[in-house]
Design a protein around this motif. Structure first.
Motif, short mmCIF file in Angstrom:
data_model
loop_
_atom_site.label_atom_id
_atom_site.label_comp_id
_atom_site.label_asym_id
_atom_site.label_seq_id
_atom_site.Cartn_x
_atom_site.Cartn_y
_atom_site.Cartn_z
N GLY A 176 0.79 -1.22 0.00
CA GLY A 176 0.00 0.00 0.00
C GLY A 176 0.82 1.27 0.00
O GLY A 176 0.30 2.36 -0.28
N LEU A 177 2.11 1.17 0.29
CA LEU A 177 3.00 2.33 0.27
C LEU A 177 3.58 2.59 -1.11
O LEU A 177 4.39 3.51 -1.28
CB LEU A 177 4.15 2.11 1.26
N PHE A 178 3.21 1.78 -2.10
CA PHE A 178 3.84 1.83 -3.41
C PHE A 178 3.86 3.25 -4.00
O PHE A 178 4.89 3.74 -4.44
CB PHE A 178 3.11 0.88 -4.37
N GLY A 179 2.71 3.92 -3.99
CA GLY A 179 2.64 5.24 -4.60
C GLY A 179 3.54 6.24 -3.93
O GLY A 179 4.22 7.04 -4.62
N ARG A 180 3.58 6.24 -2.61
CA ARG A 180 4.45 7.17 -1.89
C ARG A 180 5.92 6.87 -2.17
O ARG A 180 6.74 7.79 -2.34
CB ARG A 180 4.17 7.08 -0.38
N ARG A 181 6.26 5.59 -2.22
CA ARG A 181 7.65 5.22 -2.48
C ARG A 181 8.06 5.63 -3.89
O ARG A 181 9.19 6.09 -4.12
CB ARG A 181 7.83 3.71 -2.29
N GLU A 182 7.15 5.47 -4.83
CA GLU A 182 7.46 5.84 -6.21
C GLU A 182 7.74 7.33 -6.32
O GLU A 182 8.64 7.75 -7.05
CB GLU A 182 6.29 5.45 -7.12
#
Length: 353
Positions: A176-182
């Motif tokens: 669920g953190l994918f977008g923030r990490r990207e």
């Protein structure tokens, strides 16, 4: 400040602990690191504060106590395990993958499985910041089902000797953190702890490093963790940070639970059949070419640098689980598994699973 957490929101941690710069920042206590990652997984921090916190930790560098706390939170709050009846080797390669050289971990893991060493691999799908090719993409090219829940992955291991665990299914909080990490554009501590998720609860972890100090940090992280119980770790200098051994003079690190320090030794890969440089393993299309190489090596149709690299990487997996007394013995077992057709059969079983 949210009543559901403690007294250390990320903004306060930035101001009072980690945010003053790489030379003057302090390390967090385990309790502070625990609360920080609990908040992150709950999507509580403001996005700007979260990005600043990740970057501050990258600059100051996390110690094993902090990483152990992050790992424990991830295991408690996000990871859904699927435990096979066998006890496999857990291969925790960097999830952001490879971009230049062939990914040989699928072929190597299948060969090791055919030789009697069950192997588990896990990855996401083009994970930041590298967004490269990982285990999932090679398996997809081979026609192996990868969108599996943890219990299905465990069944795959017990059925074939090789199993894949897909991050969105077994570690949804981190996924669920994918977008923030990207949006960060750089690696964060999440890149480190996700490789230690150990969704099969394996006793043996196999990984890689650029510098030996990272192997020490990983073993110290396992020791600091209260939610993991790894008995043995084998790590080596891998290509592109992945768990494919680098040709040439390569350091291998070995640790067993109860040891005060890890042992390290150097191998010359040419003595194990890898008498070539790293450029020999470069490919144009990492996912598709790696899949083709996997098929050909397992069928015994290649005897080139890729075949030699697969055999040695399989030997390291066999040795990691102590199914062979030495890397040389593991190499013999790996080559026998290919010559007998057993490795090709494991791949066929995976495709039809």
């Amino acid at each position: 400040m949210s009543d559901s957490f403690g007294d250390w929101p990320l903004q306060r941690l930035m101001t009072e602990v980690v945010g003053s710069g790489p030379k003057s920042a302090d390390d967090m206590t385990a309790a502070q690191a625990t609360e920080a990652f609990e908040r992150i997984l709950a999507d509580e921090p403001d996005p700007t504060t979260l990005g600043a916190f990740w970057l501050a930790n990258r600059w100051k560098k996390n110690n094993p106590e902090e990483l152990g706390a992050f790992l424990d939170v991830m295991r408690r709050d996000s990871v859904k395990t699927g435990v096979p009846e066998c006890d496999p080797v857990d291969c925790g390669a960097n999830y952001d993958g490879k971009s230049r050289s062939a990914l040989l971990g699928v072929a190597s893991g299948v060969v090791a499985a055919a030789a009697g060493t069950p192997v588990v691999v896990h990855s996401g799908d083009h994970v930041p910041s590298g967004m490269g090719v990982a285990y999932k993409h090679v398996l997809d090219e081979l026609g192996v089902t990868t969108d599996l829940g943890p219990s299905e992955s465990a069944d795959m291991v017990d059925s074939t000797g090789f199993g894949f665990y897909y991050q969105p299914r077994f570690n949804p909080g981190v996924h669920g953190l994918f977008g923030r990490r990207e949006r960060m554009g750089v690696r964060t501590f999440v890149n480190t702890v996700e490789t230690l998720a150990n969704p099969a609860n394996a006793d043996v972890h196999l990984g890689s490093f650029y510098h030996l100090a990272f192997a020490t940090k990983v073993t110290d992280t396992f020791r600091a963790s209260e939610e993991t119980d790894v008995d043995r770790v084998l790590m080596f200098q891998g290509m592109e940070g992945y768990d494919d051994v680098r040709p040439g003079s390569t350091v291998v690190a070995e640790w067993n639970d109860g040891d005060d320090d890890l042992d390290d030794f150097t191998i010359e890969t040419e003595e194990y059949g890898m008498d070539f440089d790293s450029e020999a393993l470069e490919v144009a299309d990492v996912a598709a070419d790696s899949a083709d190489i996997t098929r050909d090596v397992l069928a015994g149709d290649r005897t080139d640098a890729f075949a030699d690299a697969v055999a040695l990487n399989a030997a390291l997996r066999i040795y990691a689980r102590q199914d062979a007394d030495s890397i040389d013995d593991g190499l013999d077992m790996a080559r026998d598994a290919i010559a007998s057709g057993d490795a090709e059969q494991v791949l066929a079983d995976l495709v039809t699973f």
